[in-house]
Design an enzyme around this catalytic site. Structure first.
Site, PDB file in Angstrom:
ATOM      1  N   SER A   1      -3.133   9.724 -44.369  1.00  0.00           N
ATOM      2  CA  SER A   1      -3.291  10.598 -45.525  1.00  0.00           C
ATOM      3  C   SER A   1      -3.115   9.823 -46.836  1.00  0.00           C
ATOM      4  CB  SER A   1      -2.297  11.757 -45.412  1.00  0.00           C
ATOM      5  OG  SER A   1      -2.596  12.772 -46.334  1.00  0.00           O
TER       6      SER A   1
ATOM      7  N   HIS B   1      -5.579  16.010 -38.802  1.00  0.00           N
ATOM      8  CA  HIS B   1      -5.095  15.058 -39.800  1.00  0.00           C
ATOM      9  C   HIS B   1      -4.045  14.108 -39.225  1.00  0.00           C
ATOM     10  CE1 HIS B   1      -4.801  13.825 -43.974  1.00  0.00           C
ATOM     11  NE2 HIS B   1      -3.492  14.006 -43.977  1.00  0.00           N
TER      12      HIS B   1
ATOM     13  N   ASP C   1     -10.025  17.325 -38.890  1.00  0.00           N
ATOM     14  CA  ASP C   1      -9.336  17.280 -40.175  1.00  0.00           C
ATOM     15  C   ASP C   1     -10.227  17.879 -41.247  1.00  0.00           C
ATOM     16  OD1 ASP C   1      -7.593  16.732 -42.206  1.00  0.00           O
ATOM     17  OD2 ASP C   1      -7.969  14.579 -42.250  1.00  0.00           O
TER      18      ASP C   1
END
Length: 440
Positions: free
Chosen positions: A158, A419, A359
Site C-alpha cells: 500500500s 489489498h 483490490d
C-alpha cells in the site's frame, strides 16, 4: 538498548487447536530504537531466519514496510500477515521467517511503537521518510555487520510501496557514496500507492466491469474522480487528498459499502454516513488506519508484546500516534512517484510490482496504466512478453497467479487476493517472495 532472545516468546506457547499440542517458537530475535532526528524515534524488530535447511546467513534479509501511512509493520505485518505467529499467537504456516530474516520497521515516525516527542517531528513527505529510514539502516547495518553481505530486499504494501520506492532510491545513492554498507538486492512494491491518480481514475471502470456499479453509479464515481484529477493537475495536492476522500464516499454510496481492500467482502457498517459528521482526515483515518489497529491487535501489542519487548517508553502506546502520522502526510498523499520507479530501473535496481486481483484501493487496472507509461528502456521488451501462469502452491493445476519478468523488472498478478495479499493468499505470497529472492 538492544534485546536479543535465543528462544523467542519464551513466555508464550503456540497452541494448536487441531492437535492440542503445544510448540514453542524457536527463532532468534532482536529489537531496538533508533533516534533518527531530534524528537523522532523509530522502532525495529528483527526475526532471524528459522529454516531447517539453511543458516540465517545463507538466506536473504527482508525489510517489511506497512501502509497507511500509519500502519505498523511490527503489529499488522508481523501478526496479521508474514510473522512467525498470528494474532492469536499460533504458529503461521506461511511465515516468511522460514525463508528469510525479516525486519519490521514502524515507519514513518509515530507509527506503531515509533514515536515523536513533539508535533514538528512528524514527517510531512516521503523525502523525510526516506531520510529517516536511511539513518535507521545506517545504524542497523553497522550494529549488525553480519547482514552487510546478505542479500537485502525491501517488501512493501500500500502506501508502504510509495515510501519503499523513495527509500530504495535514497539507499542506492547512499551505497554508491559509501555511507551505508549493505547488499541491496531489490524492492517489491505490493498493491502500492505509486500513482494515486491512476488508481482513483480506474475505480469506476473496475467496479463497473465487476457488476458493482450501474450506469448511474459509474457516472457518479467518474465525476468524483475527475475532480481529483483536476486538483492533481493543478498541483493542489492537499485539495486532491480531500477530494479523494469524497470520491471514496461516492464509491461507498453507489456500491452499498464495498470494501476497498477486497471487493468480495463488505464493511459491517455504513461508512458513508460518517462523512456528514467527520472532516475528511477523520473519515480517512477511520477507513484506512483503524482497520490496521483492531481492538484485539491493540490489546496484544499494548499488553503481552509490550511487556516482552521491555523497552517501550511509558508514555508511548502502540498506534497512539498513527492518526497524526496520516494527518501530517496528507499534503503529500496524492503525489505520484512513478519517476522514482523509472530511476530505480535505470539504475539497475531489481523492481517487482505485485497486486491482488480483488483490490480496489490500488486496483490492478491502475497499476498497469502507470507501468505502461514508464520511460525505462526495457519497457517495450517487457510489454512484448506473455504472462506465465503459476500454480497455487497447495493445488497443482489451479492457477494462483500470473507473472512476467524482463531484465530487472517483474510484475505478479495474485489471484483471489485483495489489498493484503499475505493475509488473503498466504501460500502464494510466500512462493512469490521466494521467487523474487531467487530461492525458487
Amino acid at each position: 538498548m538492544d534485546r536479543t532472545a535465543a528462544c523467542t516468546l519464551l513466555f508464550l506457547l503456540a497452541v494448536s487447536v487441531n492437535t492440542g499440542l503445544c510448540s514453542p517458537l524457536a527463532a532468534k530475535e532482536a529489537w531496538s530504537y533508533v533516534k533518527v532526528r531530534d524528537g523522532a524515534h523509530m522502532f525495529w524488530w528483527l526475526y532471524y531466519a528459522d529454516s531447517q535447511s539453511a543458516q540465517s546467513s545463507e538466506l536473504p534479509l527482508i525489510m517489511w514496510l506497512q501502509g497507511g501511512p500509519g500502519g505498523s509493520g511490527s503489529g499488522f505485518g508481523n501478526f496479521e500477515e508474514i510473522g512467525p505467529l498470528n494474532r492469536k499467537l499460533e504458529p503461521r504456516k506461511t511465515s516468511w521467517v522460514q525463508a528469510a530474516s525479516v525486519l519490521f520497521v514502524d515507519n514513518p515516525v509515530g507509527t506503531g511503537f515509533s514515536y515523536t516527542d513533539r508535533p514538528d517531528a512528524f514527517a510531512t513527505n516521503v523525502a523525510t521518510v526516506a531520510s529517516d529510514m536511511l539513518v535507521l539502516l545506517q545504524h542497523f547495518f553497522t550494529e549488525r555487520a553480519e547482514f552487510q553481505s546478505v542479500p537485502f530486499y525491501i517488501f512493501s504494501e500500500s502506501y508502504g510501496g510509495k515510501m519503499a520506492a523513495v527509500i530504495s532510491l535514497t539507499l542506492t545513492e547512499a551505497i554508491a557514496q559509501g555511507t551505508v554498507k549493505c547488499n541491496f538486492a531489490g524492492v517489491a512494491l505490493g498493491d502500492s500507492w505509486i500513482s494515486p491518480l491512476d488508481s482513483v481514475m480506474t475505480w469506476g471502470p473496475y467496479l463497473y466491469t465487476t457488476s458493482l456499479l450501474d450506469d448511474s453509479g459509474l457516472a457518479d464515481v467518474s465525476s468524483a474522480a475527475e475532480a481529483v484529477k483536476r486538483a492533481v493537475e493543478q498541483q493542489q495536492f492537499a485539495k486532491a487528498t480531500e477530494l479523494w476522500s469524497v470520491a471514496e464516499t461516492v464509491v461507498e454510496q453507489n456500491t452499498n459499502g464495498v470494501n476497498f481492500y477486497n471487493i468480495l467482502t463488505q464493511e459491517p457498517d455504513d461508512r458513508s454516513s460518517f462523512a456528514v459528521v467527520e472532516n475528511f482526515i477523520s473519515l480517512q483515518t477511520r477507513r484506512h488506519i483503524r482497520p490496521l489497529h483492531s481492538q484485539s491487535l491493540r490489546e496484544l501489542m499494548n499488553g503481552s508484546i509490550r511487556k516482552k519487548l521491555g523497552i517501550i517508553p511509558q508514555n508511548v502506546t502502540w498506534g497512539g500516534q498513527a492518526e497524526d502520522v496520516f494527518s501530517y502526510m496528507a499534503g503529500d498523499f496524492m503525489r505520484p512517484v512513478v519517476d522514482v520507479v523509472d530511476q530505480l530501473l535505470s539504475a539497475g535496481v531489481n523492481v517487482t510490482v505485485y497486486n491482488g486481483q480483488l483490490d480496489l484501493i490500488v486496483d490492478t487496472m491502475g497499476q498497469e496504466l502507470w507501468v505502461k507509461r514508464l520511460k525505462w528502456e526495457g519497457l517495450p521488451g517487457f510489454n512484448n512478453m506473455r504472462w506465465t501462469p503459476l500454480d497455487e502452491p497447495t493445488s497443482t493445476g489451479i492457477t494462483g497467479a500470473f507473472c512476467k519478468t524482463y531484465k530487472n523488472f517483474a510484475f505478479f498478478w495474485i489471484l483471489k487476493a485483495g489489498h493484503m495479499i499475505p493475509s488473503d493468499q498466504g501460500p502464494m505470497a510466500l512462493q512469490m517472495m521466494k521467487m523474487i529472492t531467487q530461492q525458487d
